[in-house]
Design a protein around this motif. Structure first.
Motif, mmCIF file in Angstrom:
data_model
loop_
_atom_site.group_PDB
_atom_site.id
_atom_site.type_symbol
_atom_site.label_atom_id
_atom_site.label_comp_id
_atom_site.label_asym_id
_atom_site.label_seq_id
_atom_site.Cartn_x
_atom_site.Cartn_y
_atom_site.Cartn_z
ATOM 1 N N PRO A 1 -51.295 -56.523 45.364
ATOM 2 C CA PRO A 1 -50.027 -56.741 44.642
ATOM 3 C C PRO A 1 -50.195 -57.603 43.391
ATOM 4 N N PHE A 2 -51.050 -58.636 43.449
ATOM 5 C CA PHE A 2 -51.280 -59.489 42.285
ATOM 6 C C PHE A 2 -52.004 -58.715 41.176
ATOM 7 N N HIS A 3 -52.930 -57.846 41.596
ATOM 8 C CA HIS A 3 -53.650 -57.003 40.635
ATOM 9 C C HIS A 3 -52.681 -56.058 39.930
ATOM 10 N N ILE A 4 -51.820 -55.404 40.715
ATOM 11 C CA ILE A 4 -50.841 -54.477 40.147
ATOM 12 C C ILE A 4 -49.855 -55.237 39.251
ATOM 13 N N MET A 5 -49.438 -56.432 39.683
ATOM 14 C CA MET A 5 -48.530 -57.257 38.878
ATOM 15 C C MET A 5 -49.155 -57.576 37.521
ATOM 16 N N GLY A 6 -50.435 -57.954 37.525
ATOM 17 C CA GLY A 6 -51.123 -58.259 36.276
ATOM 18 C C GLY A 6 -51.239 -57.059 35.362
ATOM 19 N N LYS B 1 -44.201 -54.912 48.846
ATOM 20 C CA LYS B 1 -44.939 -55.891 48.036
ATOM 21 C C LYS B 1 -45.332 -55.290 46.683
ATOM 22 N N LEU B 2 -45.804 -54.032 46.708
ATOM 23 C CA LEU B 2 -46.218 -53.384 45.457
ATOM 24 C C LEU B 2 -45.032 -53.164 44.530
ATOM 25 N N ILE B 3 -43.894 -52.754 45.104
ATOM 26 C CA ILE B 3 -42.694 -52.550 44.291
ATOM 27 C C ILE B 3 -42.261 -53.870 43.659
ATOM 28 N N ALA B 4 -42.279 -54.944 44.466
ATOM 29 C CA ALA B 4 -41.937 -56.271 43.938
ATOM 30 C C ALA B 4 -42.926 -56.694 42.856
#
Length: 398
Positions: free
Chosen positions: A179-184, A9-12
């Protein structure tokens, strides 16, 4: 989505964040920045509570089983954590500048934080207390509850139940939203033109950290087998199932049954292994300390933040305490360490997000290092206890 592991999830999230930052309109990135602002503030609010939830019950549990063997095991586990942290500092200090300085070109750079887009609105969530206050209160309550154990169970029960509440907060709220935090964060960094130098560092740090894990495992077993008079390579071979299980589960607790079998193959007596292995699964975190120390140094070098050996040794010493009874979820150690990353190293919200991303991608290897070291400690404690029993028998005969 629940069947997908946290690391995929984090990689994605990183990949999607980079694509959004490169191609999406500014407004979309600002929406993500707004989410990051809200989530980051909630994380700041939760950090003192996480510290209280896990440090209080962890110290209380340690004190509850008072005894010579507990003291010996705790001292060895803490010493191992300090040695691992110092080793990580020395390696990171000497190796990281070779590729971080060259790729990041920070000589005349401004603070990367200043380039990031601001959120659309502000929503403040002030924490109930400062992090240092939470740490001191946690120590005071933990030691006090330990001394009262057996006389009053009310506070101990409350600390355990509060720990469960914070565990659920982490596993049901913080981890799913990570994952949303990392994506942002990565969308914002890409939009600001900062992501290239960060990613160029990530994979090199990852390889060096894994190499450090393997070296410290070899060192731990070398010391243990010398003291316990056992075959080093046979003990390392016996540990392989525990190491691989930890990589797969990302949990020291879930690896305990397999690790107990490894300890049995290494010839550790039943009473010692059944006490030391579960205890060290909670208090011995040499692999996590290596990962956190190395990642913290990498993030500081990326952001041109100066640091000293005394400062980092203070940070490592505190890690050995704050990570006691860290949450039994992937990334639990870094969650417990967020407070001292803020107070002792001065990390900002974006830097904490980078730490989370760096740490969790290597979490399984850190856990594998932790549990392998647990069995090395079991060999040492078994040898010490065996020697003490032999001396007691000799004294009785005389």
């Amino acid at each position: 989505m629940k069947k997908i592991g946290l690391i995929p999830k984090l990689i994605a999230a990183i990949i999607i964040g980079i694509l959004l930052g490169a191609f999406a309109p500014t407004f979309v990135v600002q929406v993500l920045a707004t989410f990051n602002h809200i989530f980051g503030n909630f994380l700041g609010f939760a950090i003192p509570l996480i510290i209280l939830g896990f440090v209080v019950s962890g110290i209380a549990d340690l004190g509850a089983g008072a005894g010579k063997m507990l003291g010996i095991t705790t001292v060895i586990a803490y010493a191992s954590t300090l040695i691992a942290g110092l080793f990580a500092y020395i390696v990171s200090y000497n190796f990281f500048p070779a590729f971080i300085t060259k790729t990041s070109e920070l000589t005349n750079a401004v603070n990367p934080e200043e380039k990031l887009l601001a959120s659309l609105f502000k929503l403040e969530m002030p924490p109930l207390m400062p992090v240092m206050t939470a740490l001191i209160l946690a120590f005071l309550l933990g030691l006090g509850i330990a001394s009262l154990k057996g006389k009053s169970e009310v506070l101990y029960t409350a600390s355990v139940e509060f720990q469960k509440i914070m565990e659920k907060t982490i596993s049901n709220v913080i981890v799913p939203l990570l994952p949303f935090h990392i994506m942002g964060i990565f969308a914002n960094m890409t939009h600001a033109g900062e992501v290239g130098r960060v990613l160029s560092v990530f994979w090199k740090v990852f390889l060096i950290v894994i190499a450090m894990h393997l070296i410290i495992i070899f060192f731990q077993f070398l010391v243990a087998c010398t003291i316990g008079k056992k075959n080093l390579f046979q003990c390392l071979k016996n540990q392989i199932p525990g190491y691989l299980t930890a990589i797969g589960t990302q949990s020291s607790a879930a690896t305990i049954p397999v690790n107990l079998q490894c300890a049995e193959k290494n010839g550790v007596s039943k009473g010692i292994r059944e006490f030391v292995v579960p205890l060290c699964a909670t208090i011995h975190l040499s692999g996590s300390t290596i990962t956190l120390t190395a990642c913290a140094i990498a993030v500081m070098m990326l952001n041109n933040i100066p640091f000293t050996l005394p400062q980092m040794m203070g940070f490592i010493a505190m890690l050995g305490v704050t990570m006691v009874a860290a949450p039994g979820v992937p990334g639990g150690a870094v969650m417990a360490a967020l407070g001292i990353l803020q107070t002792m190293l001065g990390f900002t919200e974006a830097q904490l997000a980078l730490m989370i991303a760096l740490y969790i991608t290597q979490d399984s290897f850190g856990t594998a290092c932790n549990v392998s070291g647990d069995n090395a400690i079991a060999i040492i404690v078994d040898a010490i206890q065996g020697k003490n029993k032999a001396e007691t028998k000799e004294a009785a005969v005389e």
